[in-house]
Design a protein around this motif. Structure first.
Motif, PDB file in Angstrom:
ATOM      1  N   ASN A   9       0.825  -1.210   0.000  1.00  0.00           N
ATOM      2  CA  ASN A   9       0.000   0.000   0.000  1.00  0.00           C
ATOM      3  C   ASN A   9       0.856   1.255   0.000  1.00  0.00           C
ATOM      4  O   ASN A   9       0.518   2.254  -0.646  1.00  0.00           O
ATOM      5  CB  ASN A   9      -0.929   0.001   1.216  1.00  0.00           C
ATOM      6  CG  ASN A   9      -2.107  -0.944   1.043  1.00  0.00           C
ATOM      7  OD1 ASN A   9      -2.455  -1.303  -0.082  1.00  0.00           O
ATOM      8  ND2 ASN A   9      -2.710  -1.350   2.137  1.00  0.00           N
ATOM      9  N   LYS A  11       3.843   1.570  -1.307  1.00  0.00           N
ATOM     10  CA  LYS A  11       4.397   1.720  -2.651  1.00  0.00           C
ATOM     11  C   LYS A  11       3.337   2.246  -3.616  1.00  0.00           C
ATOM     12  O   LYS A  11       3.623   3.095  -4.470  1.00  0.00           O
ATOM     13  CB  LYS A  11       4.916   0.361  -3.140  1.00  0.00           C
ATOM     14  CG  LYS A  11       5.610   0.422  -4.491  1.00  0.00           C
ATOM     15  CD  LYS A  11       6.162  -0.937  -4.880  1.00  0.00           C
ATOM     16  CE  LYS A  11       6.851  -0.875  -6.248  1.00  0.00           C
ATOM     17  NZ  LYS A  11       7.376  -2.203  -6.655  1.00  0.00           N
ATOM     18  N   ARG A  12       2.097   1.760  -3.461  1.00  0.00           N
ATOM     19  CA  ARG A  12       1.025   2.222  -4.338  1.00  0.00           C
ATOM     20  C   ARG A  12       0.712   3.697  -4.098  1.00  0.00           C
ATOM     21  O   ARG A  12       0.468   4.444  -5.046  1.00  0.00           O
ATOM     22  CB  ARG A  12      -0.226   1.368  -4.111  1.00  0.00           C
ATOM     23  CG  ARG A  12      -0.151   0.002  -4.765  1.00  0.00           C
ATOM     24  CD  ARG A  12      -1.360  -0.844  -4.436  1.00  0.00           C
ATOM     25  NE  ARG A  12      -1.321  -2.122  -5.142  1.00  0.00           N
ATOM     26  CZ  ARG A  12      -2.113  -3.147  -4.861  1.00  0.00           C
ATOM     27  NH1 ARG A  12      -2.988  -3.058  -3.868  1.00  0.00           N
ATOM     28  NH2 ARG A  12      -2.020  -4.264  -5.556  1.00  0.00           N
ATOM     29  N   ASN A  15       3.257   5.747  -5.858  1.00  0.00           N
ATOM     30  CA  ASN A  15       2.993   5.775  -7.292  1.00  0.00           C
ATOM     31  C   ASN A  15       1.818   6.690  -7.621  1.00  0.00           C
ATOM     32  O   ASN A  15       1.818   7.371  -8.652  1.00  0.00           O
ATOM     33  CB  ASN A  15       2.719   4.356  -7.809  1.00  0.00           C
ATOM     34  CG  ASN A  15       3.975   3.509  -7.884  1.00  0.00           C
ATOM     35  OD1 ASN A  15       5.070   4.037  -8.054  1.00  0.00           O
ATOM     36  ND2 ASN A  15       3.824   2.200  -7.738  1.00  0.00           N
ATOM     37  N   GLU A  16       0.812   6.704  -6.743  1.00  0.00           N
ATOM     38  CA  GLU A  16      -0.339   7.580  -6.957  1.00  0.00           C
ATOM     39  C   GLU A  16       0.087   9.041  -6.922  1.00  0.00           C
ATOM     40  O   GLU A  16      -0.325   9.838  -7.770  1.00  0.00           O
ATOM     41  CB  GLU A  16      -1.400   7.320  -5.885  1.00  0.00           C
ATOM     42  CG  GLU A  16      -2.106   5.987  -6.026  1.00  0.00           C
ATOM     43  CD  GLU A  16      -2.995   5.696  -4.823  1.00  0.00           C
ATOM     44  OE1 GLU A  16      -3.309   6.653  -4.082  1.00  0.00           O
ATOM     45  OE2 GLU A  16      -3.366   4.532  -4.621  1.00  0.00           O
ATOM     46  N   GLN A 209      -7.608   4.538  -8.385  1.00  0.00           N
ATOM     47  CA  GLN A 209      -6.481   4.104  -7.572  1.00  0.00           C
ATOM     48  C   GLN A 209      -6.900   3.773  -6.138  1.00  0.00           C
ATOM     49  O   GLN A 209      -6.343   2.871  -5.513  1.00  0.00           O
ATOM     50  CB  GLN A 209      -5.388   5.171  -7.599  1.00  0.00           C
ATOM     51  CG  GLN A 209      -4.746   5.290  -8.971  1.00  0.00           C
ATOM     52  CD  GLN A 209      -3.645   6.343  -9.041  1.00  0.00           C
ATOM     53  OE1 GLN A 209      -3.677   7.338  -8.327  1.00  0.00           O
ATOM     54  NE2 GLN A 209      -2.677   6.127  -9.912  1.00  0.00           N
ATOM     55  N   ARG A 213      -6.698   0.044  -4.036  1.00  0.00           N
ATOM     56  CA  ARG A 213      -6.163  -0.137  -2.682  1.00  0.00           C
ATOM     57  C   ARG A 213      -7.211  -0.608  -1.675  1.00  0.00           C
ATOM     58  O   ARG A 213      -6.870  -1.039  -0.586  1.00  0.00           O
ATOM     59  CB  ARG A 213      -5.562   1.178  -2.178  1.00  0.00           C
ATOM     60  CG  ARG A 213      -4.185   1.474  -2.717  1.00  0.00           C
ATOM     61  CD  ARG A 213      -3.488   2.540  -1.903  1.00  0.00           C
ATOM     62  NE  ARG A 213      -4.067   3.858  -2.096  1.00  0.00           N
ATOM     63  CZ  ARG A 213      -4.788   4.495  -1.191  1.00  0.00           C
ATOM     64  NH1 ARG A 213      -5.065   3.932  -0.040  1.00  0.00           N
ATOM     65  NH2 ARG A 213      -5.252   5.701  -1.428  1.00  0.00           N
ATOM     66  N   SER A 292      -2.134  -0.847 -15.403  1.00  0.00           N
ATOM     67  CA  SER A 292      -1.374   0.353 -15.051  1.00  0.00           C
ATOM     68  C   SER A 292      -2.219   1.581 -15.360  1.00  0.00           C
ATOM     69  O   SER A 292      -2.393   1.950 -16.533  1.00  0.00           O
ATOM     70  CB  SER A 292      -0.052   0.406 -15.831  1.00  0.00           C
ATOM     71  OG  SER A 292       0.588   1.643 -15.635  1.00  0.00           O
TER      72      SER A 292
END
Length: 360
Positions: A9, A11-12, A15-16, A209, A213, A292
């Motif tokens: 989470n 890392k996500r 990226n967000e 996104q 999650r 992606s």
């Protein structure tokens, strides 16, 4: 929370933030260039279409990449959002101020697109295989052809509907033509612009996104990876597939609202809402990377603008466009190319102060 889940989470979220930053930076740069007069009027006119195609690609990636179901009818959901919102804006053009009118039109377009996505999903998402692709393909063509044959007017007596011609409506002298068959809708208020489109894109990114999650998103991805295993641990497969598909259709409808409020004449033609448009959006998703969200936005922006930027090369521009498609496909999907890309990115992060990845 499980350390592994917490790490994923984290890392996500990173990226967000990078994705939001990229979109915001691109918006700021383009706004500066437009105010400075550095962009031609033709290129400036392409910015809003570029953004709403990126929005549709984000919506389709939820269906294809996150849910794992192939849809070939997102142009149809876009068509519903476009025409429903345009009709509303045309009816209340003189009675509701611009900002609240556009907000209401936006809500109506998104809601109706989501409703049709839900209705289509009820019978189809209970099945496996390519049924969804076939049904959504048929849905997109049916919607386009129905609107092309629809005549809708409004006068003091109410709405008048016909599938024959304009004369069959029997409108009073004070009546207003809303949908004129294949001629479509004329005179839609020009309420959409580049700034509003970017705001809607950021909202679509935030929604998609956060879905990934969320608990619902993890359930959807579990169904995508192994439906039988997901059912065995108590996940309601149909329910979560319906959630993902409805959200995907709603995002496509939002793009349709932007589309209809950016042009003066709206027609349900194959150029705007046909099968080829759905395929083009699917190409954006595939080349950007299935699953992606950021890749969908980047691919849509590059591949939409590229043919126009190469227009000066005349007959060679489509050859160059095809070569770019092949190169991007190899770069995204070839194992050696992906390893090279990942190694290059790791070296760049290390060079510019990033922490090297820990070995497992």
């Amino acid at each position: 929370m499980d350390p592994i889940v917490k790490s994923i989470n984290s890392k996500r979220r990173k990226n967000e933030i990078i994705t939001y930053g990229m979109v915001t930076a691109a918006y700021v740069i383009l706004e500066i260039l437009m105010k400075a007069g550095a962009l031609s009027s033709h290129l400036t006119g392409l910015l809003v279409p570029m953004v709403y195609y990126a929005i549709v690609a984000v919506g389709l990636n939820i269906c294809v990449g996150i849910l794992g179901e192939l849809s070939l009818g997102h142009a149809g959901f876009m068509c519903i959002g476009a025409f429903s919102s345009a009709v509303f804006s045309l009816i209340f053009q003189d009675s509701i101020p611009e900002v609240p009118r556009f907000i209401l039109a936006f809500v109506i377009g998104v809601a109706l697109s989501a409703l049709f996505g839900f209705l289509i999903g009820i019978p189809v998402l209970r099945l496996n295989g390519d049924y969804l692709a076939i049904v959504t393909l048929a849905f997109g063509e049916i919607i386009k052809n129905l609107i092309n044959a629809l005549y809708l007017g409004l006068d003091s007596k109410g709405f008048h509907v016909s599938m024959k011609n304009q004369m069959a409506l029997g409108l009073a002298p004070d009546g207003k033509m809303l949908i004129n068959g294949a001629m479509g809708i004329t005179g839609t208020p020009h309420d959409s612009n580049f700034t509003i489109s970017i705001v809607v894109l950021l909202a679509a990114l935030f929604l998609s996104q956060n879905l990934i999650r969320s608990k619902q998103g993890r359930a959807v991805m579990a169904i995508r990876d192994n439906r039988i295993a997901a059912e065995s641990i108590g996940i309601n497969v149909v329910r979560y597939k319906m959630i993902a598909f409805t959200i995907s259709a709603a995002i496509a409808g939002a793009a349709g609202v932007l589309f209809s409020h950016n042009i003066s004449t709206l027609q349900a033609t194959s150029q705007y809402f046909g099968y080829n448009v759905s395929i083009m959006i699917l190409v954006y998703v595939v080349l950007g990377g299935i699953g992606s969200i950021r890749g969908s936005v980047i691919a849509a922006a590059i591949l939409y603008l590229l043919p126009e930027l190469l227009r000066g090369l005349n007959k060679y521009r489509m050859l160059i466009y095809s070569i770019v498609l092949i190169v991007v496909m190899i770069f995204n999907w070839s194992p050696k190319a992906r390893d090279f890309r990942d190694e290059t990115l790791a070296k760049l992060r290390a060079k510019f102060g990033g922490k090297p990845a820990k070995e497992a």
